[in-house]
Write a protein that holds these residues in place. Structure first.
Motif, PDB file in Angstrom:
ATOM      1  N   UNK A 138       8.233   4.321   6.679  1.00 52.02           N
ATOM      2  CA  UNK A 138       7.208   4.197   8.459  1.00 52.02           C
ATOM      3  C   UNK A 138       6.337   4.873   6.824  1.00 52.02           C
ATOM      4  N   UNK A 139       4.599   3.993   7.541  1.00 51.92           N
ATOM      5  CA  UNK A 139       3.474   4.751   7.193  1.00 51.92           C
ATOM      6  C   UNK A 139       2.654   4.090   8.377  1.00 51.92           C
ATOM      7  N   UNK A 140       2.396   5.124   8.903  1.00 50.53           N
ATOM      8  CA  UNK A 140       1.141   4.727  10.538  1.00 50.53           C
ATOM      9  C   UNK A 140      -0.054   4.674   9.642  1.00 50.53           C
ATOM     10  N   UNK A 141      -0.149   5.331   8.408  1.00 53.82           N
ATOM     11  CA  UNK A 141      -1.786   4.986   7.602  1.00 53.82           C
ATOM     12  C   UNK A 141      -1.345   4.881   5.680  1.00 53.82           C
ATOM     13  N   UNK A 142      -2.027   3.765   5.835  1.00 54.97           N
ATOM     14  CA  UNK A 142      -1.541   3.278   4.228  1.00 54.97           C
ATOM     15  C   UNK A 142      -3.146   3.444   3.357  1.00 54.97           C
ATOM     16  N   UNK A 143      -3.030   3.747   2.028  1.00 57.19           N
ATOM     17  CA  UNK A 143      -3.385   3.810   1.318  1.00 57.19           C
ATOM     18  C   UNK A 143      -3.739   2.435   0.661  1.00 57.19           C
ATOM     19  N   UNK A 144      -4.766   1.873   0.216  1.00 59.46           N
ATOM     20  CA  UNK A 144      -4.540   0.639   0.180  1.00 59.46           C
ATOM     21  C   UNK A 144      -5.193   0.850  -1.572  1.00 59.46           C
ATOM     22  N   UNK A 145      -5.010   0.161  -2.382  1.00 59.82           N
ATOM     23  CA  UNK A 145      -6.069   0.432  -3.658  1.00 59.82           C
ATOM     24  C   UNK A 145      -5.807  -1.063  -4.735  1.00 59.82           C
ATOM     25  N   UNK A 186      -0.693 -13.704   0.224  1.00 55.63           N
ATOM     26  CA  UNK A 186       0.237 -12.449  -1.036  1.00 55.63           C
ATOM     27  C   UNK A 186       1.625 -11.824   0.385  1.00 55.63           C
ATOM     28  N   UNK A 187       2.424 -11.002   0.164  1.00 54.44           N
ATOM     29  CA  UNK A 187       3.234 -10.320   1.452  1.00 54.44           C
ATOM     30  C   UNK A 187       2.457  -8.964   1.676  1.00 54.44           C
ATOM     31  N   UNK A 188       1.343  -8.999   1.677  1.00 56.75           N
ATOM     32  CA  UNK A 188       0.569  -7.312   1.999  1.00 56.75           C
ATOM     33  C   UNK A 188       1.081  -7.073   3.865  1.00 56.75           C
ATOM     34  N   UNK A 189       0.527  -8.624   4.628  1.00 53.63           N
ATOM     35  CA  UNK A 189       0.338  -8.341   6.341  1.00 53.63           C
ATOM     36  C   UNK A 189       1.715  -8.285   6.438  1.00 53.63           C
ATOM     37  N   UNK A 190       2.712  -9.359   6.242  1.00 52.46           N
ATOM     38  CA  UNK A 190       4.344  -8.554   5.919  1.00 52.46           C
ATOM     39  C   UNK A 190       5.310  -7.110   5.708  1.00 52.46           C
ATOM     40  N   UNK A 191       4.506  -6.398   4.561  1.00 53.01           N
ATOM     41  CA  UNK A 191       4.884  -4.936   4.497  1.00 53.01           C
ATOM     42  C   UNK A 191       4.496  -4.202   5.552  1.00 53.01           C
ATOM     43  N   UNK A 192       2.753  -4.326   6.019  1.00 58.41           N
ATOM     44  CA  UNK A 192       2.115  -3.901   6.464  1.00 58.41           C
ATOM     45  C   UNK A 192       3.287  -3.296   8.375  1.00 58.41           C
ATOM     46  N   UNK A 193       3.651  -4.544   8.310  1.00 60.11           N
ATOM     47  CA  UNK A 193       4.091  -4.928   9.360  1.00 60.11           C
ATOM     48  C   UNK A 193       5.347  -4.255   9.665  1.00 60.11           C
ATOM     49  N   UNK A 194       6.293  -4.537   8.030  1.00 59.07           N
ATOM     50  CA  UNK A 194       7.377  -3.483   8.899  1.00 59.07           C
ATOM     51  C   UNK A 194       7.534  -2.026   8.130  1.00 59.07           C
ATOM     52  N   UNK A 195       6.132  -1.584   7.859  1.00 56.55           N
ATOM     53  CA  UNK A 195       6.279  -0.444   7.367  1.00 56.55           C
ATOM     54  C   UNK A 195       5.392   0.312   9.371  1.00 56.55           C
ATOM     55  N   UNK A 196       4.907  -0.450  10.104  1.00 56.24           N
ATOM     56  CA  UNK A 196       3.842   0.116  11.326  1.00 56.24           C
ATOM     57  C   UNK A 196       3.258   0.388  10.913  1.00 56.24           C
ATOM     58  N   UNK A 197       2.706   0.049  10.079  1.00 57.59           N
ATOM     59  CA  UNK A 197       0.903   0.783  10.169  1.00 57.59           C
ATOM     60  C   UNK A 197       0.086   0.440  10.939  1.00 57.59           C
ATOM     61  N   UNK A 198      -0.926   0.857  11.227  1.00 62.48           N
ATOM     62  CA  UNK A 198      -2.111   1.202  11.987  1.00 62.48           C
ATOM     63  C   UNK A 198      -4.061   1.276  11.788  1.00 62.48           C
ATOM     64  N   UNK A 199      -3.399   1.983  10.114  1.00 58.55           N
ATOM     65  CA  UNK A 199      -4.598   1.780   9.703  1.00 58.55           C
ATOM     66  C   UNK A 199      -4.861   1.641   8.249  1.00 58.55           C
ATOM     67  N   UNK A 200      -5.099   1.372   7.365  1.00 56.83           N
ATOM     68  CA  UNK A 200      -5.532   1.384   6.161  1.00 56.83           C
ATOM     69  C   UNK A 200      -6.965   2.220   6.048  1.00 56.83           C
ATOM     70  N   UNK A 201      -6.261   2.589   4.311  1.00 59.44           N
ATOM     71  CA  UNK A 201      -7.608   3.383   3.601  1.00 59.44           C
ATOM     72  C   UNK A 201      -7.470   2.712   2.672  1.00 59.44           C
ATOM     73  N   UNK A 213       1.972  12.231   3.052  1.00 52.77           N
ATOM     74  CA  UNK A 213       3.057  11.370   3.107  1.00 52.77           C
ATOM     75  C   UNK A 213       2.628  10.078   3.551  1.00 52.77           C
ATOM     76  N   UNK A 214       1.148   9.585   2.792  1.00 46.79           N
ATOM     77  CA  UNK A 214       0.814   8.463   2.942  1.00 46.79           C
ATOM     78  C   UNK A 214       1.237   7.666   1.926  1.00 46.79           C
ATOM     79  N   UNK A 215       1.974   6.493   2.703  1.00 45.79           N
ATOM     80  CA  UNK A 215       2.253   5.570   1.517  1.00 45.79           C
ATOM     81  C   UNK A 215       0.962   4.456   0.446  1.00 45.79           C
ATOM     82  N   UNK A 216       1.251   4.550  -0.418  1.00 44.32           N
ATOM     83  CA  UNK A 216       0.536   3.854  -1.377  1.00 44.32           C
ATOM     84  C   UNK A 216       0.852   2.389  -1.710  1.00 44.32           C
ATOM     85  N   UNK A 217      -0.401   1.542  -1.056  1.00 47.04           N
ATOM     86  CA  UNK A 217       0.165   0.354  -2.285  1.00 47.04           C
ATOM     87  C   UNK A 217      -0.933  -0.891  -3.042  1.00 47.04           C
ATOM     88  N   UNK A 218      -0.507  -0.866  -4.428  1.00 43.49           N
ATOM     89  CA  UNK A 218      -1.340  -1.142  -5.180  1.00 43.49           C
ATOM     90  C   UNK A 218      -1.586  -2.817  -4.519  1.00 43.49           C
TER      91      UNK A 218
END
Length: 194
Positions: free
Chosen positions: A14-21, A116-131, A58-63
């Motif tokens: 679970x990651x409210x914030x996600x770093x998207x590279x 891509x599956x990005x939106x699905x991942x973010x929904x499952x992770x309950x993400x609110x903000x992308x960096x 604890x911010x998750x990173x997604x490439x």
């Protein structure tokens, strides 16, 4: 019968914030790449610092990386090939290689959300903000950020963690993201991380 390790389910954090590279593992193999390279090197160093800072929080990173038309390969193949490149291109791939806990998706087009599956991942992770960081500010970063805003995410685009083929193109893309799409645009070096 136990599943092989490669087939074991892994829980998504679970990651409210996600770093998207976006496209940071990049061979920079196109006619005007030399114009992008100096800014890309500066951005890569800023991205590495920001990623380390966010990881400690604890911010998750997604490439979200281009597949560069290599339909028979996967991300590890692209990373290996980019790490082997001479000079700054290879150094950037080594500097920004994902950690074992980071998530990776391949994208066929400019936006990290397209096909891509990005939106699905973010929904499952309950993400609110992308960096959103990466290459190039006026193309893949911009299109990913606009899609993110249209999908309802808060977006921060750290201005020192992006590059474009000219400073003018970068400035104009970031201005539009801020003024039109209401993304936060400020340097990571001076900003408090979420």
């Amino acid at each position: 019968m136990a599943r092989p390790a490669a087939l074991r389910r892994t829980p998504l954090p679970r990651s409210k914030h996600v770093l998207l590279l976006v496209d940071v593992i990049n061979p920079l193999n196109f006619p005007t790449a030399a114009d992008l390279l100096p800014g890309a090197v500066r951005a890569a160093n800023a991205i590495a610092r920001l990623k380390a800072r966010l990881a400690r929080r604890g911010v998750t990173a997604i490439y979200a990386n281009d597949n560069y038309g290599t339909w028979h390969s996967d991300f590890r193949d692209i990373l290996t090939a980019c790490r082997a490149l001479p000079g700054a291109r290879g150094e950037m791939a080594c500097l920004l290689a994902p950690a074992p806990q980071d998530l990776v998706i391949l994208k066929p087009q400019h936006s990290a959300f397209h096909s891509t599956p990005l939106q699905h991942l973010l929904d499952k992770m309950q993400t609110e903000q992308l960096i959103i960081v990466g290459l190039a500010a006026d193309m893949c970063v911009m299109l990913t950020a606009t899609d993110a805003r249209m999908l309802g995410y808060k977006v921060w685009v750290p201005s020192d963690c992006t590059a474009a083929e000219s400073e003018h193109r970068k400035t104009e893309a970031l201005r539009q993201l801020h003024e039109v799409f209401k993304c936060a645009v400020r340097p990571a070096v001076r900003a408090a991380a979420p």
